[in-house]
Write an enzyme that holds these catalytic residues in place. Structure first.
Site, short mmCIF file in Angstrom:
data_model
loop_
_atom_site.label_atom_id
_atom_site.label_comp_id
_atom_site.label_asym_id
_atom_site.label_seq_id
_atom_site.Cartn_x
_atom_site.Cartn_y
_atom_site.Cartn_z
N LYS C 82 50.59 49.34 39.21
CA LYS C 82 49.28 49.49 38.56
C LYS C 82 48.52 50.65 39.19
CE LYS C 82 47.96 45.28 39.50
NZ LYS C 82 49.19 44.73 40.08
N CYS C 171 37.09 32.94 40.09
CA CYS C 171 38.25 33.25 40.94
C CYS C 171 38.05 33.05 42.43
CB CYS C 171 38.80 34.64 40.62
SG CYS C 171 38.10 36.00 41.53
N MET C 172 36.83 33.20 42.94
CA MET C 172 36.67 33.12 44.39
C MET C 172 35.69 32.05 44.83
SD MET C 172 38.74 35.22 45.38
CE MET C 172 38.37 34.61 47.01
N MET C 356 44.69 31.82 43.95
CA MET C 356 44.10 31.03 42.87
C MET C 356 44.62 29.59 42.80
SD MET C 356 41.79 32.75 41.76
CE MET C 356 41.54 33.87 43.09
N GLY C 393 41.23 38.61 44.28
CA GLY C 393 41.86 39.21 43.11
C GLY C 393 41.13 40.40 42.53
N GLN C 394 39.88 40.60 42.93
CA GLN C 394 39.12 41.70 42.35
C GLN C 394 38.72 42.67 43.45
OE1 GLN C 394 36.57 40.86 38.75
NE2 GLN C 394 36.30 38.94 39.83
#
Lengths: 220, 257, 768
Positions: C82, C171-172, C356, C393-394
């Site tokens: 990516k 997510c967090m 997650m 994740g971000q």
């Protein structure tokens, strides 16, 4: 009735000339030209045949170019070659970079073949042998440069069998590992999904008829 | 208007093309082409394709043989080269091409019918010796079918070549003298019970039948010697002679006479 | 007329030259002098929370190349696939370049002035009619720090509503509440160096091989160098991570709670704990049980922590014998004992890593607490090479959502709106009356969209995220957004998405290096970058958009900046002094990122550890100084096993788990614009166990219909892919916008963190 005799009656001379010699000459010419084509197909480059295909020479002998295999393919992976293929005109093949073989478990293409060019008794997709994947450009393989690509590995339908990952220490960064995709030619079915998925402009992994020969000894 | 065969024949010819094209429309009636195909699930195969592939590959597939045998039996019953006159898409093309060239009045010369037998012999022997189904490689029938099925257009140049040669130099030479499929079906047709019958009493000798016949030699024994049936295997059973005859001297026979 | 040989050669040479010239005109990457003329700048990667550094090559106002930054300590020049294609995500054909306003069923181009006038009028109208809690901002862990800070300041300090949430809630949030309840300070004590220094790695619900690719290769390299390194992967699905781990421990979904308690049980029973550490650094607590699942609208939960003794805790654990946990989880009791001993092995440097699988969990906070329990019992925490580490994740879930605090209940730097002192500090820094900051949190993310569906929220602005693909129980919230009756949805994005589909106004945003930015990664590393290229068309940064709304709502005085990015950062930095200290902006301009607290120019690798953390005094060894309430000790929580919100039954016999793949990122709006990636992984599949498929007569690649109580989807089955579902489980990735798997997910959430459980709901599978 004179005129009709003249039109439809056949003289011995005309029979010899038009009826025997000319067609024979034409047929001989056709046969001769086509015999010139009868070099091995791989002399013209490797054609990735559908699953279950016989060895190329036998395949060309048995294929009657009916196109049923191509029609049976749910992914339109199988194409029929045109005039450019020479002796292989009208035979089915797969252009992996465009649409690879997705290895349908019931192999509808092989089942559709009437003439035995594709082995319709083939049941196990893992026994398919269309060719084998080879990393042809190691310099441009992102995984071999330490990047986390390995798309070929993760998309391989025989993941962990045909392609495995061999981690090696990355000397350049000192703390990362290079995840090297290793192809096992005895397991690879040659479906071309890796060639299709490779993210480089020119795929660095491609399907070949057989892996390049590597001899460990000197042959005099 | 009296009954005519040609509209039915044209419909069958177009129907065959429609069948070959039908998978494109997502229909599940027919798969494959005239070399081998499945019609409503029944396997069919061109006997000549079967012979070539079997001779070339030395592989005998029983179902393939069965399909070929069934097709051979079928064409034997309905006249052999009926395949040419009613089914073959190349015949349709060359037939229409012939109309055009006649209208333009260019091609005059015809060549002997017996060439197809030679090309059949060459096809089979090259298949056996070279291990390649020779005719399937060159077949304009296959080329035309695949053009319809897969939109593979370039090989149609061969068909175009045939059309040009036929229009300019040799009338209907492909079907008359070269096509081994025709040669094979001619062998079958020689013995087929379905024939064109001839009545000498009614014939006025106008010659219209010979003019429309693609293989006019086959009519000679009847027209010259008064034979009651057209017995030559080269007759394509197209029915054009029956349609054209103003005196109704020609008709369909379904048994030997 | 025959050409002479010479003429022919001349003619062909000319043709070749012409062709070459044409080629270089067509291909901007081909320049006469190779790389010359390309200007390189540094930036963190736009994708996951790893925070790899990249170098961006700019020429002629366009990004012409990106490459891994060899000077970046995180990745040292490497990228995943990516990151390799980063520059392409900005140049998709359908980039949004003009504001669009809905006219009936059509989106019509408009000027910024028209769009912002309309938006401001909707905000004013709604606030006047329904109060400030009828407008909301939904942002993201992809906001730069400046953007998140500005939105927070406008909504909490200007408009006067706590209606601001980031997608990080999805997510967090459980990691946040886990850290807060155990240590009273968010974010990990350890850092990525632990991946090189440890020798034992327990992975829980984390597919690091695909979701944190560069970090994974670092951990694997550690094992290559040290054959004693053990990697144990606890999971409910066999992944690429499991494949490379030394052990894969399969457990039944939701039973991680029981497993971790059983591990603690064994550690206590076999006296493997570090008694000295516990005495000095730990207190024990118990909270409420049977806490519900947040399935009903306006669900509210407040925990009631009660101190307990070590003996009480031991008593609580009595039930969690390896045999009991084995029955629930399917992990053999002997294996549980073996792994508990490995966790406690005094010779081993043990790390736990999770993502997650822990956080998207109806008991996400609890399971985070439980993993800390094990580390606190054994004292394997806040030491180089042994730490529990929550991966993100971000790119700025930590930096923006968590540190800036763009949640409904938060203020910057671990502060909360319910605390009057915290509000006072914020009001002081912002120069506003403290009464302007509302003292009650309103909605968590799920509740925010429920409120929009009910009509309690009328105007909702979504920035840098794609909620209408990423929310659970999507059908309800997608429909809710289009119910009319005064509802007005604004979506700022760079491409058309499933969210712009339901928008009333679409605003074209600048992305990544089209603006100046600052991200904070999972190891507390803040990274700054400059604007390097102009955004296409009229696209503008989300920071500008937010400040423009502020100006039009009369809150322009909150944003009196000349160099907004830098001034906002320095203002925000005031919040961080004395705990989560950030360095001055200039320091980040020079550095390839710095890990906070940065005190006297020195970054901190290990928090709470003497010699590393400037706030730990000499002689203290370890000090969890942020938990002042408990005298600087961390909390071991007695948290029981409780079942999932929805478990398989006769009608819906399969567990559905959702997640990511290496090639695509989240909802695929960016990676889906990279043709190479799209080709490599074009569409979602349904992973299923071959035995389940065989039983149902389903063949590989065959299409199946997956149905939950909330939705239906048709997907091809993948029996032998990169991920191998366990029996009774299926897995579907959520990147594919043509296959909205989240329509099937249940919108149950952890009552403490408010984070939905995307990993567990019940579905049935039929042949399609």
């Amino acid at each position: 009735m004179d005129s009709s005799t003249k039109h439809s009656g056949i003289t011995r001379r005309r029979f010899l000339k038009d009826g025997v010699l000319l067609p024979l000459a034409l047929a001989a010419a056709g046969g001769g030209v086509s015999t010139l084509f009868l070099r091995r197909a791989d002399a013209r480059g490797f054609y990735l045949r559908p699953p279950g295909a016989l060895e190329e020479g036998n395949f060309l002998a048995a294929c009657i170019k009916c196109g049923k295999c191509a029609q049976a393919c749910p992914y339109n992976s199988i194409r029929m070659s045109g005039a450019e293929a020479g002796v292989a005109i009208g035979t089915p093949h797969i252009i992996a970079r465009e649409t690879p073989c997705y290895l349908c478990p019931d192999l509808p293409c092989a089942k559709a073949c009437p003439s035995g060019a594709l082995d319709r008794k083939l049941e196990d997709v893992e026994k398919v042998r269309m060719g084998t994947a080879v990393i042809v450009d190691r310099e441009n393989c992102l995984s071999l440069r330490g990047l986390r690509c390995e798309v070929c590995y993760r998309q391989c339908p025989l993941i962990d069998k045909a392609i495995t990952i061999l981690p090696r220490h990355n000397q350049r960064t000192g703390v990362h590992s290079i995840m090297e995709p290793v192809i096992h030619h005895d397991k690879c079915v040659g479906c071309g999904i890796c060639e299709n998925a490779c993210v480089r402009d020119k795929p660095v992994i491609v399907v070949m008829k057989s892996p390049p020969e590597q001899k460990d000894y000197y042959e005099f | 208007m009296s009954f005519k065969w040609w509209p039915i024949r044209r419909l069958v010819q177009l129907g065959v093309i429609a069948l070959i094209a039908s998978p494109l429309a997502g229909l599940n009636i027919f798969r494959g082409n005239l070399a081998a195909g499945d019609l409503l699930g029944v396997g069919l195969a061109d006997p000549l394709a079967f012979m070539q592939a079997t001779l070339a590959s030395h592989i005998f597939i029983l179902s393939f043989f069965g399909s070929a045998l069934a097709v051979a039996a079928f064409y034997f019953v309905i006249g052999g080269r009926t395949f040419c006159g009613w089914v073959c898409p190349v015949y349709l093309v060359t037939e229409l091409n012939d109309r055009l060239s006649r209208y333009l009045g260019i091609a005059e010369r015809s060549y002997s019918l017996s060439g197809t037998r030679w090309s059949l012999a060459v096809t089979l022997s090259v298949s056996l010796l070279a291990g390649i189904p020779l005719f399937e490689m060159l077949s304009p029938i296959g080329i035309t079918s695949r053009a319809i099925m897969f939109k593979s257009w370039t090989p149609l140049l061969l068909v175009l070549g045939i059309m040009i040669v036929e229009a300019l130099a040799a009338r209907r030479i492909w079907c008359r003298s070269l096509c081994p499929v025709g040669g094979f079906y001619a062998l079958l047709g020689r013995f087929s019970p379905l024939r064109v019958g001839f009545s000498r009493q009614r014939c006025t000798g106008c010659g219209e039948c010979s003019r429309v016949c693609p293989v006019e030699e086959v009519l000679a024994p009847s027209l010259v010697d008064g034979a009651g049936q057209v017995t030559s295997g080269d007759c394509t059973r197209c029915g054009d002679c029956i349609d054209i005859c103003p005196a109704k001297a020609l008709d369909v026979n379904i048994w030997y006479k | 007329m025959a050409l002479s040989r010479r003429e022919f050669l001349k003619a062909s040479a000319a043709a070749v030259a012409f062709a070459a010239a044409g080629a270089s005109v067509l291909n901007p990457k081909v320049s006469e002098a190779g790389d010359a003329g390309i200007k390189w700048g540094k930036a963190p990667c736009r994708f996951c929370g790893t925070g790899c550094g990249v170098l961006v090559g700019v020429k002629g106002g366009k990004i012409v190349a990106t490459k891994g930054d060899p000077a970046a300590p995180v990745n040292r020049g490497l990228n995943c696939i990516k990151g390799y294609f980063l520059s392409k995500v900005l140049y998709g054909k359908d980039r949004l370049t003009k504001p669009l306003i809905r006219k009936g069923d059509k989106m019509v181009e408009a000027s910024w002035d028209e769009a912002m006038t309309l938006i401001a009028s909707k905000f004013k109208e709604s606030i006047a009619k329904h109060g400030p809690d009828s407008v909301a901002m939904y942002g993201s862990g992809q906001w730069t720090v400046f953007e998140g800070y500005a939105a927070l300041k406008l909504f909490k300090g200007g408009i006067g509503t706590n209606n601001i949430e980031p997608n990080a809630r999805l997510c967090m949030a459980s990691a946040v509440t886990g850290f807060m309840t155990t240590f009273a300070s968010d974010e990990p004590m350890g850092c990525y160096d632990d991946l090189d220094l440890g020798d034992t790695y327990f992975l829980w619900g984390a597919n690091m091989a695909e979701c944190h690719p560069v970090l994974f290769s670092r951990m694997i390299d550690n094992r290559l160098k040290n054959p004693d390194v053990r990697i144990i992967d606890f999971g409910t699905r066999r992944t690429r991570t499991s494949q490379m781990a030394d052990q894969y421990v399969r457990f039944n979904p939701q039973t991680d709670l029981a497993l971790l308690n059983a591990i603690a049980h064994v550690i206590i029973k076999e006296k493997l704990y570090d008694e000295k550490f516990i005495k000095k650094h730990v207190v024990f607590k118990k909270g409420k049980e049977n806490i519900g699942y947040g399935l009903e609208d306006k669900f509210k939960f407040t925990d009631d922590p009660k101190p307990i003794s070590f003996d009480d805790y031991k008593k609580f654990l009595e039930k969690y014998t390896p045999e009991y946990a084995s029955k629930l989880s399917g992990v053999p009791a002997a294996k549980i004992v073996e792994l508990a001993r490995l966790y406690a092995d005094k010779k081993r440097k043990v790390n736990s890593l999770w993502t997650m699988g822990f956080n998207q969990h109806v008991r996400g906070t609890w399971v985070n607490n439980l993993v800390y329990n094990v580390h606190l019992l054994t004292g394997k925490i806040s030491r180089p090479g042994e730490n529990p580490m929550s991966l993100t994740g971000q790119p700025s879930a930590c930096g923006t959502a968590r540190e800036v605090g763009t949640f409904t209940h938060r203020l910057p730097a671990d502060m909360v709106v319910t605390n009057p002192e915290h509000r006072a500090k914020a009001a002081e820094i912002w120069g506003i009356d403290v009464k302007r900051i509302p003292d009650k949190p309103t909605y968590n993310a799920t509740e925010m969209f429920r409120a929009l569906d009910r009509g309690d929220i009328k105007v909702l602005w979504s920035q840098v995220t794609n909620p209408f693909q990423s929310l659970p129980h999507l059908n309800r919230y997608r429909k809710g957004a289009r119910k009319g009756d005064g509802r007005f949805v604004i979506v700022s994005d760079i491409y058309p998405t499933k969210s712009t589909e339901v928008a009333d106004v679409i605003l074209p945003s600048a992305s990544w290096v089209e603006k100046e930015g600052f991200f904070g990664n999972a190891e507390r590393r803040g990274q700054q970058w400059f604007k390097m290229v102009d955004a296409p068309g009229e696209a503008k940064s989300d920071l500008w958009q937010t400040m423009e709304l502020a100006r039009r709502l009369g809150h322009g005085n909150l944003f009196p900046y000349k160099y907004a990015e830098k001034e906002i950062f320095e203002e925000y930095r005031k919040f961080t002094v004395g705990g989560k200290d950030l360095a001055p902006y200039e320091a980040y301009v020079k550095a390839r990122g710095l890990r906070w607290p940065v005190v006297n120019g020195k970054e901190t690798l290990w928090r709470y550890a003497e010699g590393h953390d400037p706030y730990v005094k000499a002689g203290e060894g370890v000090k969890f100084y942020k938990n002042k309430k408990d005298d600087g000790r961390a909390v071991i929580w007695a948290r029981p096993y409780e079942p999932a919100a929805e478990s398989p039954d006769k009608q819906y016999p399969f567990w559905l788990c959702t997640g990511r793949v290496l090639e695509h990122w989240h909802t695929g709006t960016m990676t889906g614009r990279v043709p190479e990636i799209k080709r490599a992984y074009p569409a979602a599949v349904c992973e299923m166990h071959p035995d389940d498929a065989k039983r149902m007569g389903i063949k590989n690649l065959q299409k199946v219909k997956i149905t939950s109580r909330r939705g239906t989807i048709i997907l091809p089955v993948d029996l032998n892919g990169r991920g191998k579902a366990e029996k009774g489980n299926i897995f579907v990735a959520f990147f594919d916008e043509t296959k909205l798997i989240n329509e099937l997910c249940i919108d149950a959430y952890c009552p403490i963190s408010g984070e939905p459980d995307y990993k567990k709901c019940a579905v049935k599978v039929e042949k399609a």
